[in-house]
Design a protein around this motif. Structure first.
Motif, short mmCIF file in Angstrom:
data_model
loop_
_atom_site.label_atom_id
_atom_site.label_comp_id
_atom_site.label_asym_id
_atom_site.label_seq_id
_atom_site.Cartn_x
_atom_site.Cartn_y
_atom_site.Cartn_z
N LEU A 160 -9.10 0.39 -4.47
CA LEU A 160 -8.72 1.64 -5.34
C LEU A 160 -7.35 1.56 -5.82
O LEU A 160 -6.87 2.00 -6.65
CB LEU A 160 -9.19 2.74 -4.55
CG LEU A 160 -10.52 3.08 -4.19
CD1 LEU A 160 -10.85 4.47 -3.62
CD2 LEU A 160 -11.58 2.67 -5.20
N GLY A 161 -6.62 1.08 -4.81
CA GLY A 161 -5.14 0.92 -4.94
C GLY A 161 -4.78 -0.34 -5.69
O GLY A 161 -3.48 -0.50 -6.41
N VAL A 162 -5.59 -1.45 -5.52
CA VAL A 162 -5.20 -2.80 -6.15
C VAL A 162 -5.29 -2.74 -7.57
O VAL A 162 -4.68 -3.32 -8.33
CB VAL A 162 -5.89 -3.76 -5.48
CG1 VAL A 162 -5.85 -5.09 -6.12
CG2 VAL A 162 -5.70 -3.89 -4.14
N VAL A 163 -6.39 -2.22 -8.08
CA VAL A 163 -6.62 -2.42 -9.61
C VAL A 163 -6.46 -1.33 -10.22
O VAL A 163 -6.73 -0.01 -10.10
CB VAL A 163 -8.28 -2.78 -9.60
CG1 VAL A 163 -8.82 -2.91 -10.97
CG2 VAL A 163 -8.58 -3.73 -8.88
N THR B 44 0.69 -1.18 -0.03
CA THR B 44 0.09 0.11 -0.11
C THR B 44 0.95 1.38 -0.01
O THR B 44 0.36 2.16 -0.36
CB THR B 44 -0.98 0.03 1.25
OG1 THR B 44 -0.26 -0.11 2.43
CG2 THR B 44 -1.73 -1.04 1.18
N ALA B 45 2.03 1.06 0.09
CA ALA B 45 3.04 2.30 0.25
C ALA B 45 3.66 2.47 -1.12
O ALA B 45 4.43 3.42 -1.34
CB ALA B 45 4.32 2.10 1.16
N ALA B 46 3.28 1.50 -2.02
CA ALA B 46 3.83 1.51 -3.50
C ALA B 46 3.50 2.81 -4.31
O ALA B 46 2.14 3.33 -4.04
CB ALA B 46 3.75 0.45 -3.99
N ASP B 47 4.22 3.52 -5.20
CA ASP B 47 3.60 4.56 -6.16
C ASP B 47 2.66 4.04 -6.92
O ASP B 47 1.60 4.80 -7.16
CB ASP B 47 4.88 5.01 -6.97
CG ASP B 47 6.09 5.77 -6.09
OD1 ASP B 47 5.45 6.18 -4.91
OD2 ASP B 47 7.01 6.03 -6.60
N PHE C 26 0.36 1.89 -6.16
CA PHE C 26 -0.77 2.02 -5.45
C PHE C 26 -1.33 3.24 -5.45
O PHE C 26 -2.76 3.66 -5.67
CB PHE C 26 -0.77 1.30 -3.87
CG PHE C 26 -1.84 1.06 -3.32
CD1 PHE C 26 -2.12 -0.16 -3.25
CD2 PHE C 26 -2.43 1.95 -2.49
CE1 PHE C 26 -3.56 -0.47 -2.31
CE2 PHE C 26 -3.53 1.81 -1.61
CZ PHE C 26 -3.87 0.86 -1.54
N ALA C 27 -0.39 4.31 -5.05
CA ALA C 27 -1.21 5.57 -5.05
C ALA C 27 -1.95 6.15 -6.20
O ALA C 27 -2.72 6.86 -6.20
CB ALA C 27 0.10 6.59 -4.49
N ARG C 28 -0.95 5.83 -7.37
CA ARG C 28 -1.58 6.31 -8.55
C ARG C 28 -2.66 5.57 -9.10
O ARG C 28 -3.80 6.38 -9.49
CB ARG C 28 -0.38 6.06 -9.72
CG ARG C 28 0.78 6.86 -9.70
CD ARG C 28 1.49 6.46 -11.07
NE ARG C 28 1.75 5.38 -11.32
CZ ARG C 28 3.10 4.89 -10.94
NH1 ARG C 28 3.82 5.72 -10.27
NH2 ARG C 28 3.47 3.61 -11.25
N ASN C 29 -2.96 4.41 -8.86
CA ASN C 29 -4.26 3.65 -9.05
C ASN C 29 -5.43 4.26 -8.20
O ASN C 29 -6.53 4.43 -8.59
CB ASN C 29 -3.99 2.18 -8.69
CG ASN C 29 -3.14 1.52 -9.54
OD1 ASN C 29 -3.00 1.94 -10.57
ND2 ASN C 29 -2.86 0.28 -9.30
N ARG C 30 -5.24 4.45 -6.79
CA ARG C 30 -6.35 5.33 -6.13
C ARG C 30 -6.39 6.65 -6.42
O ARG C 30 -7.72 6.75 -6.66
CB ARG C 30 -5.35 5.32 -4.50
CG ARG C 30 -6.60 5.91 -3.60
CD ARG C 30 -6.03 5.83 -2.25
NE ARG C 30 -6.80 6.74 -1.29
CZ ARG C 30 -7.81 6.29 -0.76
NH1 ARG C 30 -8.31 5.16 -0.94
NH2 ARG C 30 -8.31 7.00 -0.17
N GLU C 31 -5.74 7.46 -6.78
CA GLU C 31 -5.99 8.72 -7.44
C GLU C 31 -6.61 8.68 -8.79
O GLU C 31 -7.67 9.37 -8.85
CB GLU C 31 -4.53 9.59 -7.55
CG GLU C 31 -3.69 9.75 -6.56
CD GLU C 31 -2.48 10.53 -6.73
OE1 GLU C 31 -2.16 10.72 -7.95
OE2 GLU C 31 -1.84 10.94 -5.60
#
Length: 544
Positions: free
Chosen positions: A296-299, A14-17, A19-24
């Protein structure tokens, strides 16, 4: 205690870039979705002064008072009509002037439809009939009482289409079928219900009429004068008081909207509907070990970026526990047994295109779930079935056909959740809308269609080049490139989640984080529908 598989061990950071991009990316789409859905509420609420002058509640206020406080409401067709009734993405309003869904009224699970008379007086759009038919079909399939809060100007005569008029008969036919199936139809006549709309209360089993505002007539004053020259006012012609005293169309006369909704709740309560259905076995269940928030971060929003679908399932099912069926065989199609809110479910999801082994595995798994009376959940992210000489020789056609046979003929509840790509025959094999799943919901990032825009453009270019070669002609590459751009734009516009949901190619868009709750509500609805006893007859209850 029976043995349980250990929770799935996630490999996602969950700290990966990424993951953050997917979430955004997902949050941007969710914001877009919520903004579009808010247009209906804003437009309807703008009519408040007019409603207050008539002493009425707004449509959503009626719905709030109808539903049991704090109970869940599963909306159906939230995007219906978007980019169809108005093709401008900046102004198009979703919902088709109706609010519809499954909710609890006096402890009874019901299908509810509310005419949104704050928008163009509730006049029907080209999508309204299709949405109305869909929610009534669900009510019939799942054995749900149908509650309708009526106030509609009927069809918009300025936007008349003969197809819309013809399809409108399906609304009345379904009302008759509901009653004949032993499924009560309860209507509150909040406002005008004219012309064909008069058959909405006319084909209901119970009608609550609101004094002063509730009206039903085959021809309103304007049409009556134009057709016959007769002059009559609304109340004399078809007011709720008249219908309660003279015609018998209204069983219960309400003083105002709030009283009408309260009477409706009492009518539903006195059905004692739940006595005809056993309570589901009490089940303790664990929440997922991994939070659904992490979906949101996984997919990735872009379906072309790979990920392990097990990571999705681990955030949907109880305790993040599942038993995988033939995990080393047909590895691009995953089959799992799990529970959601304590209810058993067989899950099929995609880790790539479907190959012959995957299709064979899926066909067997579906039949086993059918044998054990286990509902099926299809989680779609599928670009299609594998093609090429190797796969044709391996029997892709016959094995894919076996899978489609199993999907089509399974007797258990079938739910479909589209979370990425949904292309070509892959949509069919994974129980797309054409296979009549009990419910199908989509995330706002999905892409759906016969194929992706780029694939369609390249295919057409290859066909053009082959044709030119046969005729000995040169290929104009600039022209071909321009054509490809047009094809890509044409296909991609139609594959967009907002476009397809507006055409009701699903039962609505949902926030991915709500997936577990939505699936659970759908599973509970299906369980109840299959365990309920009803008292059908050969025809609907006749109004006397």
């Amino acid at each position: 205690m029976a043995y349980q598989s250990p929770p799935f061990r996630s490999q996602v950071s969950t700290a990966a870039d990424s993951f953050a991009r997917n979430r955004e990316d997902h949050l941007a789409l969710i914001e877009k979705m919520n903004g579009i859905l808010e247009r209906s509420r804003t437009l309807s609420d703008a009519a408040r002064p007019r409603f207050e002058k008539r002493g009425q509640l707004l449509p959503r206020e009626r719905l709030t008072r109808l539903l049991d406080p704090g109970s869940p409401f599963l909306e159906i067709g939230n995007m219906a009509g978007y980019l169809l009734d108005d093709s401008n993405p900046e102004t198009s309003v979703p919902g088709a002037t109706q609010i519809a869904g499954i909710g609890y009224v006096s402890g009874t699970r019901c299908m509810i439809q509310v005419d949104d008379s704050g928008i163009n007086a509730g006049s029907m759009t080209r999508t309204s009939t299709r949405k109305g038919c869909r929610v009534m079909d669900i009510a019939i399939e799942q054995k749900l009482p149908f509650v309708h809060l009526v106030e509609s100007a009927g069809a918009n005569l300025l936007e008349y289409e003969v197809e819309m008029w013809m399809a409108g008969g399906g609304i009345f036919a379904r009302l008759a079928r509901l009653s004949a199936a032993g499924l009560p139809v309860v209507t509150v006549l909040h406002g005008a219900s004219a012309a064909g709309g008069a058959y909405m209360p006319g084909l209901s089993d119970y009608v609550v009429g609101v004094k002063g505002n509730g009206k039903a007539y085959l021809a309103g004053p304007a049409l009556l004068k134009a057709a016959t020259g007769e002059v009559a006012d609304d109340a004399e012609l078809g007011g709720a008081v008249m219908h309660s005293q003279v015609t018998g169309l209204v069983e219960y006369l309400a003083e105002d909207d709030a009283h009408g909704v309260q009477l409706c709740r009492e009518v539903v309560a006195r059905l004692n509907w739940n006595r005809r259905c056993p309570s589901p076995p009490a089940q303790d269940f664990e929440e997922p070990f991994y939070s659904p928030e992490e979906l949101l971060g996984v997919v990735p929003v872009d379906y072309r970026q790979p990920y392990d679908a097990r990571e999705v399932i681990a955030r949907l099912v109880d305790g993040s526990r599942f038993l995988e069926f033939k995990p080393a065989y047909g590895i691009t199609l995953l089959c799992m047994q799990a529970n959601i809110h304590g209810m058993p479910v067989g899950i099929l999801c995609n880790n790539g295109p479907i190959d012959p082994d995957g299709a064979t595995k899926a066909a067997q798994f579906i039949q086993l779930c059918d044998q054990s009376d286990t509902p099926l959940l299809f989680v779609q992210n599928i670009t299609g079935y594998m093609v090429g000489t190797q796969y044709e020789h391996a029997g892709m056609i016959k094995h894919g056909a076996k899978m489609i046979q199993a999907v089509t003929n399974a007797r258990v509840p079938r739910l479909t959740l589209m979370i990425g790509a949904s292309f070509g025959a892959g949509n069919y094999g994974m129980c797309g809308q054409g296979y009549d799943p009990d419910f199908v919901f989509s995330w706002p990032n999905i892409q759906i269609g016969v194929m992706g825009g780029e694939q369609a453009a390249k295919t057409m270019s290859e066909v053009f080049r082959a044709g030119a070669a046969r005729k000995g002609r040169d290929v104009d590459e600039a022209m071909l490139s321009a054509q490809e751009e047009k094809v890509i734009a044409h296909y991609d516009r139609q594959s967009d989640a907002f476009y397809t949901s507006g055409r009701m190619l699903d039962d609505g868009l949902i926030d991915p984080r709500d997936s577990r709750r939505v699936i659970a509500m759908a599973l509970q609805t299906c369980w109840e529908g299959r365990h309920r006893a009803v008292s059908p007859n050969a025809f609907g209850v006749a109004r006397m």
